[in-house]
Motif scaffolding. Structure first.
Motif, PDB file in Angstrom:
ATOM      1  N   CYS A  57     -12.184  17.812 -19.299  1.00  0.00           N
ATOM      2  CA  CYS A  57     -12.714  17.895 -20.669  1.00  0.00           C
ATOM      3  C   CYS A  57     -12.953  16.495 -21.221  1.00  0.00           C
ATOM      4  O   CYS A  57     -12.249  15.551 -20.859  1.00  0.00           O
ATOM      5  CB  CYS A  57     -11.715  18.571 -21.615  1.00  0.00           C
ATOM      6  N   GLY A  58     -13.886  16.393 -22.143  1.00  0.00           N
ATOM      7  CA  GLY A  58     -14.068  15.161 -22.931  1.00  0.00           C
ATOM      8  C   GLY A  58     -14.359  13.947 -22.067  1.00  0.00           C
ATOM      9  O   GLY A  58     -15.215  13.960 -21.170  1.00  0.00           O
ATOM     10  N   SER A  60     -12.523  12.617 -19.824  1.00  0.00           N
ATOM     11  CA  SER A  60     -12.199  12.867 -18.408  1.00  0.00           C
ATOM     12  C   SER A  60     -13.387  13.539 -17.696  1.00  0.00           C
ATOM     13  O   SER A  60     -13.640  13.288 -16.518  1.00  0.00           O
ATOM     14  CB  SER A  60     -10.946  13.736 -18.287  1.00  0.00           C
ATOM     15  N   SER A 104      -7.279  14.513 -15.884  1.00  0.00           N
ATOM     16  CA  SER A 104      -6.744  14.604 -17.231  1.00  0.00           C
ATOM     17  C   SER A 104      -5.821  13.441 -17.508  1.00  0.00           C
ATOM     18  O   SER A 104      -4.964  13.121 -16.696  1.00  0.00           O
ATOM     19  CB  SER A 104      -5.984  15.926 -17.388  1.00  0.00           C
ATOM     20  N   GLN A 105      -5.982  12.823 -18.643  1.00  0.00           N
ATOM     21  CA  GLN A 105      -5.047  11.782 -19.060  1.00  0.00           C
ATOM     22  C   GLN A 105      -3.672  12.410 -19.257  1.00  0.00           C
ATOM     23  O   GLN A 105      -2.691  11.967 -18.688  1.00  0.00           O
ATOM     24  CB  GLN A 105      -5.543  11.126 -20.363  1.00  0.00           C
ATOM     25  N   SER A 106      -3.611  13.448 -20.087  1.00  0.00           N
ATOM     26  CA  SER A 106      -2.320  14.005 -20.518  1.00  0.00           C
ATOM     27  C   SER A 106      -1.696  14.955 -19.498  1.00  0.00           C
ATOM     28  O   SER A 106      -0.477  15.107 -19.460  1.00  0.00           O
ATOM     29  CB  SER A 106      -2.534  14.776 -21.826  1.00  0.00           C
ATOM     30  N   VAL A 156      -6.298   7.867 -29.971  1.00  0.00           N
ATOM     31  CA  VAL A 156      -6.874   9.174 -29.623  1.00  0.00           C
ATOM     32  C   VAL A 156      -8.122   8.985 -28.755  1.00  0.00           C
ATOM     33  O   VAL A 156      -8.373   9.739 -27.826  1.00  0.00           O
ATOM     34  CB  VAL A 156      -7.172   9.984 -30.904  1.00  0.00           C
ATOM     35  N   SER A 158      -9.942   7.738 -25.858  1.00  0.00           N
ATOM     36  CA  SER A 158      -9.457   7.320 -24.534  1.00  0.00           C
ATOM     37  C   SER A 158     -10.238   6.107 -24.014  1.00  0.00           C
ATOM     38  O   SER A 158     -11.458   6.061 -24.098  1.00  0.00           O
ATOM     39  CB  SER A 158      -9.624   8.505 -23.583  1.00  0.00           C
ATOM     40  N   GLN A 165      -9.069   6.315 -14.338  1.00  0.00           N
ATOM     41  CA  GLN A 165      -9.551   7.530 -13.646  1.00  0.00           C
ATOM     42  C   GLN A 165     -10.717   7.179 -12.717  1.00  0.00           C
ATOM     43  O   GLN A 165     -10.809   7.679 -11.596  1.00  0.00           O
ATOM     44  CB  GLN A 165     -10.055   8.568 -14.656  1.00  0.00           C
ATOM     45  N   GLU A 243     -16.618   9.519 -32.096  1.00  0.00           N
ATOM     46  CA  GLU A 243     -15.209   9.806 -32.374  1.00  0.00           C
ATOM     47  C   GLU A 243     -14.614   8.897 -33.434  1.00  0.00           C
ATOM     48  O   GLU A 243     -13.894   9.349 -34.307  1.00  0.00           O
ATOM     49  CB  GLU A 243     -14.380   9.567 -31.100  1.00  0.00           C
ATOM     50  N   VAL A 360      -5.047  18.100 -26.377  1.00  0.00           N
ATOM     51  CA  VAL A 360      -5.553  19.372 -26.889  1.00  0.00           C
ATOM     52  C   VAL A 360      -4.880  20.520 -26.135  1.00  0.00           C
ATOM     53  O   VAL A 360      -5.365  20.968 -25.095  1.00  0.00           O
ATOM     54  CB  VAL A 360      -7.092  19.440 -26.805  1.00  0.00           C
TER      55      VAL A 360
END
Ligand code: M6R
Length: 363
Positions: A57-58, A60, A104-106, A156, A158, A165, A243, A360
Motif C-alpha cells: 500500500c501507499g 510501499s 511494508s514499513q510497519s 508519517v 515515509s 525497501q 501528504e 493503517v
C-alpha cells in the motif's frame, strides 16, 4: 529525538546514507549478492520462481512498482504488482511457480496482512515479507523475510523506509537472477557499494532545493513526470507533496502527457521531471519541450552528464552520475527534500499531516 533537526521527516531524510549501508550490511560478498540473506530456503524457492506477485500500500506500493522494472529487466521474471486493498478482493489467477512478496514499513498494515493470509490459500511457491519492523505480524506469518533495518520511522510521510525497501528489492532482483543461474550483475553490486556516498552528494543539494521550493508555496497543483522505473518515483514525489503540503499533485509517465494531462499545462502549473541518464532520456526531452511550448514552468532533476541546460521556464538541478539501475533510488531524495521544504514554507504539520496515521491497521 530529533537532535539538531527541525522535524523527524528531515532527520529521516538525512539518515538515508547510513541506513542504506545498514540494509546492505553482510548481504553482499565481493561482486555478488548472498542469496541466503533471504533465509535458508531462499535458494530453492527462488530457483522455482517463474513469476512474482508483489502486494503493498501507499509508498510501499511505489517501491513495488520500481521492483517490477528491475525483476523483469535484470532477473527476466514476469511481475505483477497491485495495491493490497484491490488484490484481496479479486479472484487472482496464480500460475505455477509464483512467488508472493509483501512490502511494508510497519508490517501491520491491515490490507497487506489480509492479502498475505489470502495468498496463503492460493498455492504460491512461497511468501516473502520485506519489512522494517522485526516481530511484526507480516514478518511472523511469512515463509521468508528480509528486514530493511531503517530504524524507527516517526514521520508519517515515509522516506528512509522507502529507499531501504528499494535496496532490499534490488537485493531480491540480484538474488533471483543468481539462484536461477543467470547473470550476477557485478556492476550493480559495485554500484550498491558506493550508493550511500552518492546519496550523500544528492542531499548536499538541500539549500538549492529549499530555494526552489518557494516557487511552489502559492501553487494549488503540480505535475510530476518520469519514464520507466522513474514513473513510480514521480508517483512517490507527488504522494509526498500531497501528504505534507496539501498541494494537489499528480504523476504521469511522460509519454502519456499528450493523451490528456497536457491540457492542464499553463504558466500556473509547475511540472517536475526526473531525467536520469538512461535510454529513455531523448524521449523524455521531447516530452519536456511539449510542456515548455505551453508555457509550463519546468523543474528538472537531471544527471549532470546529460546536458539539459537551464533556459526560460526551465530550472535544472544537477544530480551526481549513478549506475542506471540505481537511479530511481537517488532521484527519490531531491523529491523528498522538495516536498519537505514546501511544507515547511506552508507551515503545515510536517510529521503528522492531517487525517493520516503512521500505521493503517484498519481496513
Ligand atoms: O507500513 P506500510 O509500509 O505497510 O504502510 C503503507 C502506507 O500506509 C504508507 O506507505 C503511507 O502511504 C505513507 N504515509 C506514505 O508516506
Amino acid at each position: 529525538s530529533k537532535g539538531d533537526y527541525r522535524h523527524y521527516m528531515q532527520k529521516e531524510i538525512f539518515e538515508q546514507p547510513s541506513v542504506i549501508q545498514a540494509v546492505l550490511e553482510g548481504r553482499l560478498s565481493g561482486s555478488s549478492v548472498l542469496v541466503e540473506s533471504f533465509g535458508p530456503d531462499a535458494q530453492v524457492l527462488f530457483q522455482k520462481t517463474r513469476q512474482v506477485h508483489i502486494i503493498a500500500c501507499g509508498t510501499s506500493y511505489h517501491a513495488a512498482m520500481v521492483a517490477r522494472y528491475w525483476l523483469e529487466r535484470y532477473a527476466c521474471v514476469p511481475v505483477q504488482v497491485e495495491v493490497a486493498s484491490e488484490y484481496r478482493y479479486r479472484h487472482p489467477v496464480v500460475p505455477e511457480g509464483s512467488l508472493f512478496v509483501t512490502l511494508s514499513q510497519s508490517g501491520e498494515t491491515a490490507d497487506t496482512l489480509a492479502a498475505l493470509r489470502f495468498a496463503k490459500t492460493l498455492g504460491y511457491v512461497g511468501t516473502l515479507a520485506i519489512c522494517n519492523v522485526p516481530g511484526s505480524s507480516l514478518v511472523r506469518e511469512s515463509d521468508m523475510t528480509l528486514m530493511t533495518r531503517a530504524g524507527p520511522e516517526i514521520g508519517v510521510a515515509s522516506t528512509k523506509a522507502f529507499t531501504t525497501q528499494l535496496v532490499a528489492l534490488m537485493l531480491l532482483t540480484l538474488s533471483v537472477s543468481k539462484a536461477k543461474g543467470q547473470e550476477e550483475h557485478a556492476s550493480i553490486v559495485e554500484a550498491l557499494q558506493t550508493l550511500s556516498s552518492v546519496c550523500e552528494q544528492a542531499l548536499a543539494l538541500d539549500s538549492q532545493i529549499e530555494q526552489l521550493s518557494q516557487a511552489f508555496a502559492e501553487k494549488h497543483h503540480a505535475l510530476f513526470l518520469g519514464r520507466g522505473a522513474h514513473y513510480p518515483i514521480a508517483l512517490e514525489g507527488a504522494l509526498k507533496l500531497k501528504e505534507i503540503s496539501y498541494i494537489h499533485a499528480e504523476a504521469y509517465p511522460a509519454g502519456e502527457l499528450k493523451h490528456g494531462p497536457l491540457a492542464l499545462v499553463d504558466s500556473e502549473m509547475p511540472v517536475i521531471s526526473v531525467a536520469p541518464n538512461d535510454d529513455l532520456l531523448e524521449k523524455l526531452k521531447s516530452n519536456l519541450q511539449e510542456v515548455r511550448a505551453r508555457g509550463g514552468q519546468l523543474f528538472v532533476f537531471a544527471d549532470k552528464n546529460v546536458g539539459i541546460k537551464p533556459e526560460d521556464n526551465i530550472q535544472v538541478i544537477e544530480l551526481p552520475h549513478i549506475h542506471e539501475a540505481l537511479a530511481p533510488l537517488l532521484y527519490t531524495l531531491p523529491l523528498q527534500l522538495l516536498s519537505y521544504h514546501v511544507a515547511v514554507l506552508k507551515g503545515t504539520d510536517v510529521d503528522q499531516p492531517r487525517n493520516l496515521a503512521k500505521s493503517v491497521t484498519v481496513e
